[in-house]
Design a protein around this motif. Sequence first.
Motif, PDB file in Angstrom:
ATOM      1  N   GLU A 158       0.826  -1.244   0.085  1.00 58.74           N
ATOM      2  CA  GLU A 158       0.043  -0.157  -0.023  1.00 58.74           C
ATOM      3  C   GLU A 158       0.785   1.323  -0.066  1.00 58.74           C
ATOM      4  O   GLU A 158       0.539   2.039  -0.758  1.00 58.74           O
ATOM      5  CB  GLU A 158      -0.992   0.074   1.215  1.00 58.74           C
ATOM      6  N   ALA A 159       1.759   1.256   0.825  1.00 61.45           N
ATOM      7  CA  ALA A 159       2.730   2.583   1.035  1.00 61.45           C
ATOM      8  C   ALA A 159       3.298   2.764  -0.285  1.00 61.45           C
ATOM      9  O   ALA A 159       3.844   4.086  -0.410  1.00 61.45           O
ATOM     10  CB  ALA A 159       3.869   2.262   1.995  1.00 61.45           C
ATOM     11  N   PHE A 160       3.735   2.050  -1.359  1.00 65.98           N
ATOM     12  CA  PHE A 160       4.226   2.429  -2.564  1.00 65.98           C
ATOM     13  C   PHE A 160       3.437   2.445  -3.869  1.00 65.98           C
ATOM     14  O   PHE A 160       3.559   2.599  -4.878  1.00 65.98           O
ATOM     15  CB  PHE A 160       5.215   0.996  -3.018  1.00 65.98           C
ATOM     16  N   ASP A 161       2.050   2.662  -3.506  1.00 66.41           N
ATOM     17  CA  ASP A 161       1.033   3.074  -4.487  1.00 66.41           C
ATOM     18  C   ASP A 161       1.451   4.492  -4.886  1.00 66.41           C
ATOM     19  O   ASP A 161       1.398   5.267  -4.183  1.00 66.41           O
ATOM     20  CB  ASP A 161      -0.243   2.909  -4.048  1.00 66.41           C
ATOM     21  N   GLY A 162       1.868   4.647  -6.152  1.00 67.47           N
ATOM     22  CA  GLY A 162       2.220   5.825  -6.761  1.00 67.47           C
ATOM     23  C   GLY A 162       3.770   6.206  -6.671  1.00 67.47           C
ATOM     24  O   GLY A 162       4.213   7.158  -6.891  1.00 67.47           O
ATOM     25  N   PHE A 163       4.516   5.012  -6.100  1.00 66.43           N
ATOM     26  CA  PHE A 163       5.940   5.379  -6.125  1.00 66.43           C
ATOM     27  C   PHE A 163       6.643   5.408  -7.361  1.00 66.43           C
ATOM     28  O   PHE A 163       6.208   4.929  -8.340  1.00 66.43           O
ATOM     29  CB  PHE A 163       6.382   4.009  -5.462  1.00 66.43           C
ATOM     30  N   LYS A 164       7.296   6.402  -7.800  1.00 64.58           N
ATOM     31  CA  LYS A 164       7.967   6.648  -9.125  1.00 64.58           C
ATOM     32  C   LYS A 164       9.455   6.308  -9.035  1.00 64.58           C
ATOM     33  O   LYS A 164      10.249   6.802  -8.322  1.00 64.58           O
ATOM     34  CB  LYS A 164       7.744   8.174  -9.471  1.00 64.58           C
ATOM     35  N   ILE A 165       9.814   5.776 -10.258  1.00 60.73           N
ATOM     36  CA  ILE A 165      11.304   5.417 -10.474  1.00 60.73           C
ATOM     37  C   ILE A 165      11.820   5.994 -11.778  1.00 60.73           C
ATOM     38  O   ILE A 165      11.072   5.648 -12.782  1.00 60.73           O
ATOM     39  CB  ILE A 165      11.431   3.948 -10.632  1.00 60.73           C
ATOM     40  N   HIS A 272      20.910  -7.484  -3.064  1.00 59.04           N
ATOM     41  CA  HIS A 272      19.867  -6.655  -3.054  1.00 59.04           C
ATOM     42  C   HIS A 272      19.935  -5.778  -1.812  1.00 59.04           C
ATOM     43  O   HIS A 272      20.633  -5.946  -0.857  1.00 59.04           O
ATOM     44  CB  HIS A 272      18.685  -7.803  -2.867  1.00 59.04           C
ATOM     45  N   THR A 273      18.848  -4.930  -1.944  1.00 58.98           N
ATOM     46  CA  THR A 273      18.556  -3.882  -0.745  1.00 58.98           C
ATOM     47  C   THR A 273      17.010  -3.723  -0.570  1.00 58.98           C
ATOM     48  O   THR A 273      16.386  -4.063  -1.560  1.00 58.98           O
ATOM     49  CB  THR A 273      19.373  -2.567  -0.871  1.00 58.98           C
ATOM     50  N   PHE A 274      16.654  -3.600   0.524  1.00 55.42           N
ATOM     51  CA  PHE A 274      15.096  -3.338   0.885  1.00 55.42           C
ATOM     52  C   PHE A 274      14.777  -1.800   1.068  1.00 55.42           C
ATOM     53  O   PHE A 274      15.653  -1.173   1.638  1.00 55.42           O
ATOM     54  CB  PHE A 274      14.638  -3.888   2.130  1.00 55.42           C
ATOM     55  N   ILE A 275      14.065  -1.400   0.197  1.00 53.29           N
ATOM     56  CA  ILE A 275      13.419   0.092   0.228  1.00 53.29           C
ATOM     57  C   ILE A 275      12.155   0.249   1.042  1.00 53.29           C
ATOM     58  O   ILE A 275      11.311  -0.342   1.051  1.00 53.29           O
ATOM     59  CB  ILE A 275      13.071   0.647  -1.374  1.00 53.29           C
ATOM     60  N   GLN A 276      12.460   0.791   2.293  1.00 56.17           N
ATOM     61  CA  GLN A 276      11.555   0.819   3.354  1.00 56.17           C
ATOM     62  C   GLN A 276      10.674   2.185   3.247  1.00 56.17           C
ATOM     63  O   GLN A 276      11.179   3.107   2.940  1.00 56.17           O
ATOM     64  CB  GLN A 276      12.003   1.024   4.640  1.00 56.17           C
ATOM     65  N   LYS A 277       9.355   1.864   3.037  1.00 54.53           N
ATOM     66  CA  LYS A 277       8.540   3.352   3.166  1.00 54.53           C
ATOM     67  C   LYS A 277       7.430   2.946   4.000  1.00 54.53           C
ATOM     68  O   LYS A 277       6.343   2.053   3.987  1.00 54.53           O
ATOM     69  CB  LYS A 277       7.764   3.599   1.744  1.00 54.53           C
ATOM     70  N   GLY A 278       7.323   3.644   5.222  1.00 55.21           N
ATOM     71  CA  GLY A 278       6.212   3.462   6.035  1.00 55.21           C
ATOM     72  C   GLY A 278       6.580   2.182   6.941  1.00 55.21           C
ATOM     73  O   GLY A 278       7.554   1.482   7.298  1.00 55.21           O
ATOM     74  N   ASP A 279       5.542   1.236   6.858  1.00 50.40           N
ATOM     75  CA  ASP A 279       5.557  -0.067   7.525  1.00 50.40           C
ATOM     76  C   ASP A 279       5.791  -1.072   6.226  1.00 50.40           C
ATOM     77  O   ASP A 279       5.865  -2.395   6.537  1.00 50.40           O
ATOM     78  CB  ASP A 279       4.067  -0.483   8.189  1.00 50.40           C
ATOM     79  N   ASP A 280       5.815  -0.739   5.004  1.00 51.82           N
ATOM     80  CA  ASP A 280       5.847  -1.481   3.967  1.00 51.82           C
ATOM     81  C   ASP A 280       7.488  -1.504   3.400  1.00 51.82           C
ATOM     82  O   ASP A 280       8.200  -0.477   3.508  1.00 51.82           O
ATOM     83  CB  ASP A 280       4.951  -1.095   2.898  1.00 51.82           C
ATOM     84  N   ARG A 281       7.703  -2.582   2.524  1.00 50.76           N
ATOM     85  CA  ARG A 281       9.077  -2.796   1.990  1.00 50.76           C
ATOM     86  C   ARG A 281       9.014  -3.328   0.570  1.00 50.76           C
ATOM     87  O   ARG A 281       7.971  -4.147   0.536  1.00 50.76           O
ATOM     88  CB  ARG A 281      10.096  -3.022   2.886  1.00 50.76           C
ATOM     89  N   ILE A 282       9.802  -2.907  -0.174  1.00 51.95           N
ATOM     90  CA  ILE A 282      10.065  -3.629  -1.545  1.00 51.95           C
ATOM     91  C   ILE A 282      11.478  -4.062  -1.506  1.00 51.95           C
ATOM     92  O   ILE A 282      12.546  -3.404  -1.037  1.00 51.95           O
ATOM     93  CB  ILE A 282       9.674  -2.903  -2.628  1.00 51.95           C
TER      94      ILE A 282
END
Length: 411
Positions: A158-165, A272-282
Motif C-alpha cells: 500500500e505504501a508504494f502505491d504511486g511510487f515513481k522510479i 539486493h537491498t530493501f526500500i522501506q516506506k512506512g511499514d511496507d518494503r520492496i
Amino acid sequence: MIIRFVILCALFLFIEFYSYQAIRTLIKLRWVLVSYQIISLLLLIFIIYSFSQVDRSVGQTKQFMFTTGLMLLIYVPKIVITLVLLGEDVFRLGAGAVNYFVENSNETNILPSRRKFISQIGLGLAAVPFLSLIYGIFEGKYNYKVIKQTIFFPDLPEAFDGFKITQISDVHSGSFDNPEKISYAVDLINEQEADMILFTGDIVNTHATEMHPWLETFNKIKSYKYGKFSVLGNHDYGEYVTWPSEKEKDENFHAIKELYNQIGFKLLLNEHTFIQKGDDRIALVGVENWGKNFKKAGDLNKASQHVDQNDFKVLMSHDPSHWEYEIKNHPKNFHLTLSGHTHGMQFGIEIPGYFKWSLAQYIYKQWAGLYEEVGRYVYVNRGFGFHAYPGRVGIMPEITVIELKKGNNVA
C-alpha cells in the motif's frame, strides 16, 4: 578471414554496380558519371582502409564512429537503390524470357530497356534513409525523450502505491561529443518527479577514462529520497578490446565500478537491498550482466538469496534476454525487471502507442518499452547514449519514469 574480405568486397561492388546503373539511366554527362565513379571508389577505399586500422587494444574511437556513420550514410541508400533495380531486373528477365520463348522474338536484345522512372523511384526512396541518417547524426542522438509508464500490480504494498522510479541506461560516455546537450539531458532527468533513480548499466564503451570528462556533469543528478542505484552492463567489463595484461584489464574494471560511486550511485553486484516506506518494503535486486549472447556474470539466486518469494521485487538486469531465459519463470517471482542494452538498434520507426519497428526485434524478443507475461513485467529502456553509429533515427534516447500503482490494470 581472406574469404570473408573477398565476399565483403564483392558485396560492396555489387551494390556499387546497381547504384551506378540508376545514375547512368538518369544522367548522360560523361564527366558526371566518371566523377561519381571516382568519388565512390575513393570513399570505398577510405572505409575499408579505416576499418583495417582499428586497434583492438584501443576499442571504439571517434574515427571508428565517423567511419561507421559514413558507411551507413553511403551504403544504406545504395542498398535501397540496389533492391529497387534488382526487382526491375527480375521483371526484365521475365519479360525477356516471354519475348524469347513465347513470342519467338528475333530481336538481338530481347531484354526491355531499363526504365528511367524506376531509377527515379529508387533514388527517391534512397533519399529517405540518407536524410534520416544525417538527421540522426546531427540531431537525433541528443533528441532526448521522457517516456512515462504506469504499471499496476495487485500485490504492490500500500505504501508504494504511486511510487515513481526514474530509469536511465546505456550512457556510453566515450561516445559523447557535446557537453551542452549532456548537461541538458541531466537537467531533464532532474526535472522528473521521482522517488528513486536506477541506472541499468554501460557507463562507458570500454575504458574508465571515457567517463572522466563527464563526472562533474553526472554528479549534478539530484539526490533521491529512496536512493540512486545501478548495475553493470556488458561494456563495463572491458571485454571488447585486447589488453596488454590481465592486471590492466582488472584495474580498468575496478575503476569502472568506482565510476558509479563517483557519480553517487550505489552499485549492486549480485545483491539486493530493501526500500522501506512506512511499514511496507520492496526488494530492489541488482545482478551483474547476464546475456544470452554476452557475458554471464549475473547470479540471480545469489542476488535474491535472502529475499522472500512474497516480497514485492524490482530487479535491475542490463540485458533483456536475461528476463526471457531466466527471470520471467523464476520461482522467486520478480514483479518488475528494468533493462536496457538493445538501444532499439538506434534505428527504426516508432509511433508511440501504435507502432514500433527495428532490426532489434529480430534479435531480442523484448527490445524497447514494456512487456508482460503471466503478470510479470520487463521494461527495456532505449538507452541514454549511442554506440558505433554516431546517431539515432526513429528510436530516440530515453529517460524513463515508471509509476507503480496498486491494481489490476495496465495504463
